[in-house]
Design an enzyme around this catalytic site. Structure first.
Site, mmCIF file in Angstrom:
data_model
loop_
_atom_site.group_PDB
_atom_site.id
_atom_site.type_symbol
_atom_site.label_atom_id
_atom_site.label_comp_id
_atom_site.label_asym_id
_atom_site.label_seq_id
_atom_site.Cartn_x
_atom_site.Cartn_y
_atom_site.Cartn_z
ATOM 1 N N SER A 158 -12.390 2.166 11.234
ATOM 2 C CA SER A 158 -11.764 1.970 9.894
ATOM 3 C C SER A 158 -12.371 1.323 8.786
ATOM 4 O O SER A 158 -12.952 0.307 9.252
ATOM 5 C CB SER A 158 -10.187 1.777 9.838
ATOM 6 O OG SER A 158 -9.746 1.499 8.631
ATOM 7 N N ALA A 159 -12.592 2.053 7.681
ATOM 8 C CA ALA A 159 -13.196 1.358 6.490
ATOM 9 C C ALA A 159 -12.465 0.078 5.960
ATOM 10 O O ALA A 159 -12.676 -0.788 5.391
ATOM 11 C CB ALA A 159 -13.221 2.252 5.245
ATOM 12 N N ASP A 160 -11.085 -0.116 6.687
ATOM 13 C CA ASP A 160 -10.222 -1.142 6.268
ATOM 14 C C ASP A 160 -11.204 -2.559 6.836
ATOM 15 O O ASP A 160 -11.198 -3.846 6.287
ATOM 16 C CB ASP A 160 -9.078 -1.402 7.005
ATOM 17 C CG ASP A 160 -8.323 -0.357 6.588
ATOM 18 O OD1 ASP A 160 -8.281 0.481 5.666
ATOM 19 O OD2 ASP A 160 -6.865 -0.181 7.427
ATOM 20 N N GLU B 217 0.655 -1.247 0.073
ATOM 21 C CA GLU B 217 -0.189 -0.028 0.037
ATOM 22 C C GLU B 217 0.854 1.248 -0.142
ATOM 23 O O GLU B 217 2.147 1.145 0.191
ATOM 24 C CB GLU B 217 -0.981 -0.088 1.121
ATOM 25 C CG GLU B 217 -0.220 -0.032 2.608
ATOM 26 C CD GLU B 217 -0.881 0.811 3.672
ATOM 27 O OE1 GLU B 217 -1.137 1.838 3.188
ATOM 28 O OE2 GLU B 217 -0.941 0.154 4.684
ATOM 29 N N LYS C 258 -5.136 10.958 1.303
ATOM 30 C CA LYS C 258 -5.301 9.642 1.870
ATOM 31 C C LYS C 258 -6.573 9.092 1.094
ATOM 32 O O LYS C 258 -7.442 9.695 1.455
ATOM 33 C CB LYS C 258 -5.522 9.735 3.216
ATOM 34 C CG LYS C 258 -5.666 8.362 4.008
ATOM 35 C CD LYS C 258 -5.467 8.349 5.449
ATOM 36 C CE LYS C 258 -6.065 7.326 6.159
ATOM 37 N NZ LYS C 258 -6.076 7.604 7.693
ATOM 38 N N ASP D 156 -15.696 6.075 15.177
ATOM 39 C CA ASP D 156 -14.424 5.963 14.562
ATOM 40 C C ASP D 156 -13.957 4.554 14.097
ATOM 41 O O ASP D 156 -13.230 4.086 15.118
ATOM 42 C CB ASP D 156 -13.258 6.808 14.812
ATOM 43 C CG ASP D 156 -12.279 6.925 13.805
ATOM 44 O OD1 ASP D 156 -12.011 6.023 12.722
ATOM 45 O OD2 ASP D 156 -11.290 7.928 13.988
ATOM 46 N N LYS E 135 -3.169 -1.467 14.536
ATOM 47 C CA LYS E 135 -2.274 -0.444 15.238
ATOM 48 C C LYS E 135 -2.670 -0.432 16.544
ATOM 49 O O LYS E 135 -3.936 -0.359 16.985
ATOM 50 C CB LYS E 135 -2.533 0.777 14.460
ATOM 51 C CG LYS E 135 -1.030 1.154 13.512
ATOM 52 C CD LYS E 135 -1.421 2.029 12.455
ATOM 53 C CE LYS E 135 -2.523 1.327 11.638
ATOM 54 N NZ LYS E 135 -2.870 2.259 10.683
ATOM 55 N N VAL F 136 -5.211 0.567 3.592
ATOM 56 C CA VAL F 136 -5.677 -0.842 3.485
ATOM 57 C C VAL F 136 -6.880 -1.347 2.522
ATOM 58 O O VAL F 136 -6.913 -2.148 1.561
ATOM 59 C CB VAL F 136 -5.413 -1.702 4.861
ATOM 60 C CG1 VAL F 136 -5.913 -3.024 4.605
ATOM 61 C CG2 VAL F 136 -4.185 -1.443 5.328
HETATM 62 N N1 PSU Z 1 -0.077 0.660 8.755
HETATM 63 C C1 PSU Z 1 1.103 1.368 9.014
HETATM 64 N N2 PSU Z 1 1.121 2.715 9.055
HETATM 65 C C2 PSU Z 1 0.007 3.342 8.177
HETATM 66 C C3 PSU Z 1 -1.305 2.695 8.114
HETATM 67 C C4 PSU Z 1 -1.041 1.602 8.317
HETATM 68 O O1 PSU Z 1 1.764 0.875 9.581
HETATM 69 O O2 PSU Z 1 0.044 4.411 8.074
HETATM 70 C C5 PSU Z 1 -2.506 3.230 7.345
HETATM 71 C C6 PSU Z 1 -3.180 2.102 6.319
HETATM 72 O O3 PSU Z 1 -3.175 2.597 5.036
HETATM 73 C C7 PSU Z 1 -4.542 1.951 6.913
HETATM 74 C C8 PSU Z 1 -4.862 3.269 7.619
HETATM 75 O O4 PSU Z 1 -5.380 1.490 6.073
HETATM 76 O O5 PSU Z 1 -3.531 3.682 8.148
HETATM 77 C C9 PSU Z 1 -6.028 3.310 8.301
HETATM 78 O O6 PSU Z 1 -6.491 4.536 8.507
HETATM 79 P P1 PSU Z 1 -7.689 4.852 9.169
HETATM 80 O O7 PSU Z 1 -7.624 4.542 10.675
HETATM 81 O O8 PSU Z 1 -8.339 6.424 9.047
HETATM 82 O O9 PSU Z 1 -8.962 3.798 8.289
HETATM 83 MN MN MN Z 2 -10.958 6.344 10.995
#
Ligand code: PSU
Ligand code: MN
Length: 306
Positions: free
Chosen positions: A142-144, A26, A88, A140, A161, A108
């Site tokens: 994630s859409a992942d 990614e 993003k 909140d 994370k 992701v």
């Molecule tokens: N893993 C990492 N660093 C990152 C991410 C993942 O080690 O920056 C990113 C990925 O692209 C993941 C995103 O999809 O953070 C998630 O963001 P959010 O919580 O806004 O969906």
């Molecule tokens: Mn988010």
């Protein structure tokens, strides 16, 4: 999506046509997840490790209004240099970034979408997004996680994370039928550390077993992805207490500065890096490289099933 929105690099297309292993990588981690030049260096090292383990790397981003599957080195460098200026791009954003012929760093979720369109079943990242702490109020999530529920791509990661609520993240994945498989571990790893105290659904110990399980899942017609959780190597794992302290401080600072939405994850990662004086960045790099290696081995085993 029409073919005209998909631009697959010749080397990647050739590998896919000949059923040779490919690993998707990614680009949000490059543009938003790490500072320059560590981001570029890590992205290029990931590609090298994938190659060393017999697969072709396909780093994915949106470039000039197309999903580019297999970035060139200059494109990776540009993404890394421009950093936060590159939007993003998650599922909701894709059509709009493509429509304006822009560039986008894929998360992701959106990398899974592009990988699926290209026909790449295995993808390596650092950590997936998940249910944020405090999600009961902020919603909140994630859409992942929704993407994992619907798109047939296996995501090799070091867990979710650690800034997230890992317990709720696993609950969410369970509700949506997403299997969480530990590679040589029965515990869900916590990104910077190897343990979380939470169980994975299954432990598998070889790339071949992982590849076969993926094949069976998708042959059975069960839609959706798989989380392959690969703990950070021992030598790079951080001290649990200091990580937790840094996370709490970072979340406190995000609250105080009213950081929300898609800015939150990059803010927390950068703040934790400051608080830990760069130790978290070293850990992040090590775990991503480790995931790229495992993904290459799984992709090779998967391709060998044909
Ligand atoms: N893993 C990492 N660093 C990152 C991410 C993942 O080690 O920056 C990113 C990925 O692209 C993941 C995103 O999809 O953070 C998630 O963001 P959010 O919580 O806004 O969906
Ligand atoms: Mn988010």
């Amino acid at each position: 999506m029409k073919y005209s929105f998909l631009d697959i690099a010749p080397e990647v297309a050739d590998a896919l046509q000949n059923s040779r292993p490919v690993v998707a990588l990614e680009s949000t981690i490059i543009a938003h997840g790490m500072p320059f030049p560590d981001n570029v260096e890590t992205a290029l090292r990931c590609e090298a490790i994938v190659r060393q383990h017999g697969a072709v790397p396909a780093t994915i981003a949106i470039v000039g209004g197309k999903f580019k599957v297999g970035l060139r080195q200059e494109e990776i460098e540009t993404l890394g240099r421009e950093g936060l200026k590159v939007p993003k791009t998650s599922r909701r954003d894709i059509a709009f970034i493509l429509a304006r012929k822009g560039n986008g760093a894929t998360t992701v979720a959106s990398t899974m979408i592009a990988a699926r369109l290209a026909g790449i079943p295995v993808f390596a990242t650092g950590g997936i997004g998940g249910v944020h702490r405090g999600a009961a109020e902020t919603m909140d999530i994630s859409a992942d996680l929704q993407e994992l529920a619907r798109t047939n791509v296996a995501v090799v990661c070091a867990g979710a994370k650690a800034v997230l609520n890992l317990e709720l993240t696993l609950e969410y994945l369970e509700t949506h039928g997403v299997p969480v498989v530990g590679f040589q571990t029965d515990e869900f790893p916590a990104f910077y550390t190897r343990r979380s105290g939470l169980s994975v659904d299954y432990q598998l110990d070889t790339p071949e077993e992982l590849a076969y399980a993926l094949r069976v899942k998708w042959d059975t017609g069960i839609q959706g992805g798989v989380v392959i959780a690969n703990p950070i190597p021992k030598a790079h794992a951080m001290n649990r207490e200091s990580v937790e302290q840094a996370i709490e401080q970072a979340i406190h600072d995000a609250d105080a500065q009213a950081v929300k939405g898609k800015a939150l994850t990059p803010f927390l990662l950068a703040r934790i890096e400051q608080i830990t004086a760069g130790v978290s960045l070293q850990a992040n790099k090590a775990l991503v490289l480790n995931n790229a290696e495992l993904a290459a081995r799984v992709a090779a085993a998967y391709a060998a099933l044909d």
